[in-house]
Design an enzyme around this catalytic site. Structure first.
Site, PDB file in Angstrom:
ATOM      1  N   SER A 120      39.838  47.273  69.908  1.00 42.11           N
ATOM      2  CA  SER A 120      41.183  46.927  69.112  1.00 42.11           C
ATOM      3  C   SER A 120      42.068  46.862  70.096  1.00 42.11           C
ATOM      4  O   SER A 120      42.113  48.228  71.307  1.00 42.11           O
ATOM      5  CB  SER A 120      42.218  47.499  68.570  1.00 42.11           C
TER       6      SER A 120
HETATM    7  N1  SAH Z   1      39.569  51.349  64.671  1.00 42.34           N
HETATM    8  C1  SAH Z   1      38.057  49.806  66.405  1.00 42.34           C
HETATM    9  C2  SAH Z   1      37.894  48.641  65.491  1.00 42.34           C
HETATM   10  C3  SAH Z   1      36.816  48.110  65.003  1.00 42.34           C
HETATM   11  S1  SAH Z   1      36.705  46.662  64.490  1.00 42.34           S
HETATM   12  C4  SAH Z   1      38.412  50.150  67.454  1.00 42.34           C
HETATM   13  O1  SAH Z   1      39.263  50.858  68.310  1.00 42.34           O
HETATM   14  O2  SAH Z   1      37.625  50.384  68.376  1.00 42.34           O
HETATM   15  C5  SAH Z   1      36.457  46.737  63.176  1.00 42.34           C
HETATM   16  C6  SAH Z   1      35.399  47.366  62.994  1.00 42.34           C
HETATM   17  O3  SAH Z   1      34.973  47.613  60.848  1.00 42.34           O
HETATM   18  C7  SAH Z   1      33.679  47.344  63.566  1.00 42.34           C
HETATM   19  O4  SAH Z   1      33.200  48.040  63.807  1.00 42.34           O
HETATM   20  C8  SAH Z   1      33.128  46.739  61.606  1.00 42.34           C
HETATM   21  O5  SAH Z   1      32.092  46.863  61.493  1.00 42.34           O
HETATM   22  C9  SAH Z   1      33.670  47.486  61.111  1.00 42.34           C
HETATM   23  N2  SAH Z   1      33.916  47.210  59.517  1.00 42.34           N
HETATM   24  C10 SAH Z   1      34.595  46.159  58.592  1.00 42.34           C
HETATM   25  N3  SAH Z   1      34.150  45.813  57.490  1.00 42.34           N
HETATM   26  C11 SAH Z   1      33.473  46.625  57.492  1.00 42.34           C
HETATM   27  C12 SAH Z   1      33.750  47.780  56.034  1.00 42.34           C
HETATM   28  N4  SAH Z   1      33.123  47.208  55.181  1.00 42.34           N
HETATM   29  N5  SAH Z   1      32.965  48.951  55.763  1.00 42.34           N
HETATM   30  C13 SAH Z   1      33.561  50.039  56.890  1.00 42.34           C
HETATM   31  N6  SAH Z   1      33.409  49.431  58.122  1.00 42.34           N
HETATM   32  C14 SAH Z   1      33.255  48.049  58.409  1.00 42.34           C
END
Ligand code: SAH
Length: 220
Positions: A67
């Site tokens: 993010s």
């Molecule tokens: N906060 C993270 C952003 C990650 S992007 C950072 O700073 O790096 C969003 C993440 O949500 C991705 O890794 C994706 O795989 C995860 N995601 C999407 N759907 C999900 C679900 N149903 N359960 C768990 N994780 C999920």
């Protein structure tokens, strides 16, 4: 006296980022300090290391993104964390947002649907000696029932609609922050419990997140 618009020469790269966040409205000193103390270069892939301290989202493995620091700051500030809080995070990704949360709360439970991402994030938590992070490989739509109710819940992928299942795992006076919407641009929503089972929703701004997907990911 005028506020400095630029950090002094030789200041760490985090200084410019903190200034940027402040200018955009992330003003909570504890949140700014948590972002400042979290080395973002540890969370970015080699190809993008040079851009680690830019205020932009960057690609990570499995087609996901780390993010944008401003959004991390904004969401963390909106959670109004207390040092005693038990927090559930959905979407560990790189673990960057998790690490920021861990510096401001007692325990962070984080769920990720990609095993690869979770393993890499776990190694980073170990490097940073963040012993108050508990990870789970699973579908975040289901939350973490065994550990509920939580004081705070943060969703870092876009929920298609109001995340009712997760709200059910929040304390009556808790706060949940999540991007909500089905399209490429979603509304960042803050749900605050009134203590009697009702949650008041406030839209904070528009955001672009990868979608929350059902089930765990199949990986080769
Ligand atoms: N906060 C993270 C952003 C990650 S992007 C950072 O700073 O790096 C969003 C993440 O949500 C991705 O890794 C994706 O795989 C995860 N995601 C999407 N759907 C999900 C679900 N149903 N359960 C768990 N994780 C999920």
């Amino acid at each position: 006296m005028k506020r400095p618009q630029k950090p002094a020469d030789g200041a760490p790269p985090s200084a410019q980022l903190i200034l940027t966040l402040r200018t955009q409205g992330v003003t909570d000193p504890s949140v700014l300090s948590a972002v400042e103390r979290t080395p973002r270069d540890l969370f970015t892939p080699d190809l993008f290391k040079a851009r680690s301290w830019e205020d932009s989202a960057l690609p990570i493995a499995c087609g996901q993104t780390i993010s944008q620091p401003y959004i991390v700051g904004l969401m963390t500030q909106a959670l109004t964390l207390e040092p005693r809080a038990r927090v559930l995070e959905i979407g560990t990704g790189s673990g960057y947002q998790t690490a920021v949360l861990a510096r401001l709360s007692r325990l962070v439970y984080t769920v990720e649907r990609y095993r690869t991402l979770l393993r890499e994030a776990e190694a980073r938590f170990e490097t940073l000696q963040l012993t108050n992070v508990i990870t789970k490989f699973g579908d975040g739509f289901l939350g973490w029932a065994e550990q509920a109710p939580f004081d705070r819940i943060l969703v870092t992928a876009a929920a298609p609609d109001e995340p009712k299942g997760l709200l059910a795992q929040l304390k009556p006076s808790g706060v949940l922050v999540a991007p909500v919407g089905k399209g490429p641009v979603q509304k960042l929503c803050r749900y605050a419990g009134d203590g009697s089972g009702h949650f008041n929703m406030e839209v904070l701004c528009e955001v672009r997140f990868v979608p929350l997907l059902e089930g765990v990911a199949r990986e080769p």
